[in-house]
Design an enzyme around this catalytic site. Structure first.
Site, short mmCIF file in Angstrom:
data_model
loop_
_atom_site.label_atom_id
_atom_site.label_comp_id
_atom_site.label_asym_id
_atom_site.label_seq_id
_atom_site.Cartn_x
_atom_site.Cartn_y
_atom_site.Cartn_z
CE LYS A 95 -31.05 0.32 10.72
NZ LYS A 95 -31.31 0.85 9.07
CE LYS B 237 -23.80 1.97 2.87
NZ LYS B 237 -24.15 2.81 4.30
CB THR C 269 -25.94 11.55 8.36
OG1 THR C 269 -26.73 10.27 8.39
CG2 THR C 269 -24.32 11.44 8.28
CE LYS D 101 -20.57 4.97 9.72
NZ LYS D 101 -21.26 5.33 8.49
N GLY E 153 -31.46 4.23 3.84
CA GLY E 153 -30.95 4.99 2.56
C GLY E 153 -29.63 5.26 2.58
CG ASP E 154 -25.37 5.16 1.40
OD1 ASP E 154 -24.50 5.65 0.62
OD2 ASP E 154 -24.97 5.15 2.57
CB SER F 63 -31.41 3.92 11.04
OG SER F 63 -31.47 4.69 9.74
CD GLN G 107 -23.51 1.21 8.52
OE1 GLN G 107 -23.21 1.52 7.65
NE2 GLN G 107 -23.98 1.92 9.41
#
Length: 444
Positions: free
Chosen positions: A90, A126, A209, A114, A165-166, A376, A111
């Site tokens: 993820k 990622k 976020t 996190k 998304g990012d 998410s 990630q």
């Protein structure tokens, strides 16, 4: 450095040369967990350190697409599937000229930690491409997204890898990516998050976020008998994370003094109003204009928030390594109380070390900006159960998740001169969770 840290650095130099961002992220973690690692023989027996450094796989591919003039353009795309011991991979997709393998390895590594902190069943990954969407038409962006998905679809799935998304990949881009995935596979499934709520997305994902950063900040300040209300806040960036962090700060009674972009900083000496925030959002998110064109506040060209105003709270929400040693010295001199990272690794190593030495409140990105991936995860749950939850329900769950993340950050550390070392606590908690799962799996 300890023997473990020397070993980690040597391994990185040999196996991952020319990957400065990745080296920085890894060494920050192992600086914090070295004492824990030494005390547990099983970690050495199962060689957790070296195993944790190597992504499960890195997929790199060519992305060819036609621009509006009929010219064939070529970009590079990646997906770093880092570690899936806690769940399907993820992590977001980023489109930006700065994207390279080192950046994506650092982001994928972060990630993993996190996602471990959220408590949700998610592994770390990622992806992205060195595509610059600035100046491109909507049709060009659509064609690029479709070309990127033409290869990516082979490597993802709702129980394999669930991208989001990012930077430069918002609901519009997710829609283009998802539409092409459905066309290629003939399957409607929860393989991407960050979709529009109209076709499987979660309410609150866009805000998550930015809101999450402030929820973490509230818990951090509360644990030290302080409050967000009345605080003077410096925010960098003017994208989704920065503007929703600003919105939540204003709702909580804080004074937001700055937002910024690559051209400079806009300063609000008495604090940004909700009306001024709305005008900035229209400019940046709807018209994609420059912050210099805004009609509110005062414009400081070429300046960062850290030199443009004085605030007790700093929320760097732009990009990695945006706060250097000189900026950190200035922040500390100006009586900084707390810093929460809305971006991933926004502090240079020098700035990070100065902040730790100053013993100030510090919410690391792997904890403070986990709100996006948390929602998410909630979107995945809604997709799997064919449900759609209200904004109020999602926001309440997000607030609870961020409170839980805060508590996990202090579960394995003690106060140092009255302050919890959140960065160390976050790294230790997430490392132990990942290591335990890796050992339970055997050699994988």
């Amino acid at each position: 450095m300890s023997k473990l840290q020397d070993h980690i650095q040597n391994t990185l130099d040999q196996s991952h040369p020319h990957s400065d961002e990745y080296h920085q992220a890894v060494m920050e973690v192992f600086d914090d967990v070295a004492s824990v690692y030494r005390k547990e023989p099983a970690y050495r027996r199962w060689n957790i350190a070296e195993r944790m450094l190597e992504p499960d796989r890195i997929v790199r591919f060519r992305v060819c697409w036609d621009d509006d003039k009929g010219n064939i353009q070529v970009n590079r795309g990646w997906r770093v599937q880092f570690n899936n011991v806690l769940g399907a991979y993820k992590g977001g997709i980023r489109f930006d000229p700065s994207v390279n393998e080192s950046v994506l390895k650092f982001l994928g590594f972060e990630q993993c930690f996190k996602n471990a902190l959220t408590g949700l069943p998610m592994g770390g990954g990622k992806g992205g491409a060195d595509f610059d969407p600035k100046g491109r038409s909507e049709r060009e962006i659509m064609r690029f997204c479709q070309a990127y998905m033409q290869e990516l679809y082979r490597h993802i799935g709702p129980n394999v890898d669930v991208p989001a998304g990012d930077i430069n990949v918002g609901p519009r881009e997710i829609g283009f990516l998802y539409g092409h995935y459905v066309k290629l596979t003939n399957r409607w499934e929860g393989v991407l998050t960050g979709k529009s709520p109209g076709f499987g997305g979660s309410c609150g994902r866009t805000e998550a976020t930015g809101y999450g950063v402030v929820y973490f900040l509230k818990n951090m300040l509360k644990a030290h008998d302080q409050s967000v209300e009345g605080q003077r806040v410096l925010i960098s960036g003017a994208g989704t994370v920065a503007l929703y962090a600003a919105e939540k700060c204003i709702q909580e009674g804080a004074k937001v003094l700055t937002v910024s972009d690559s051209g400079g900083t806009r300063v609000f000496r008495e604090g940004m109003t909700a009306k001024e925030l709305a005008s900035i959002r229209t400019l940046k998110l709807e018209k994609h204009g420059a912050l210099a064109d805004a009609s509110c506040g005062t414009w400081h060209p070429g300046k960062t928030p850290w030199v443009s105003a004085k605030g007790a709270i700093a929320l760097p929400c732009a990009t990695q390594n945006e706060v250097d040693g000189n900026a950190m010295k200035r922040l500390i001199k100006n009586n900084l109380v707390a810093l929460c990272e809305g971006a991933n690794m926004p502090l240079t190593q020098e700035a990070h070390d100065q902040l730790i030495e100053a013993n100030l409140l510090y919410g690391p990105g792997k904890a403070a900006n986990a709100g996006g991936v948390a929602v998410s995860g909630l979107e995945r749950s809604q997709n799997a159960s064919l449900q759609s939850w209200s904004m109020d329900k999602v926001d309440t769950m997000l607030s609870g998740i961020m409170a839980d993340i805060h508590d996990r950050c202090i579960a394995h550390v003690k106060r140092r001169n009255g302050i919890y070392p959140y960065s160390k606590g976050a790294n230790i908690y997430a490392f132990k969770k990942l290591a335990e799962a890796m050992m339970a799996y055997g050699v994988k």
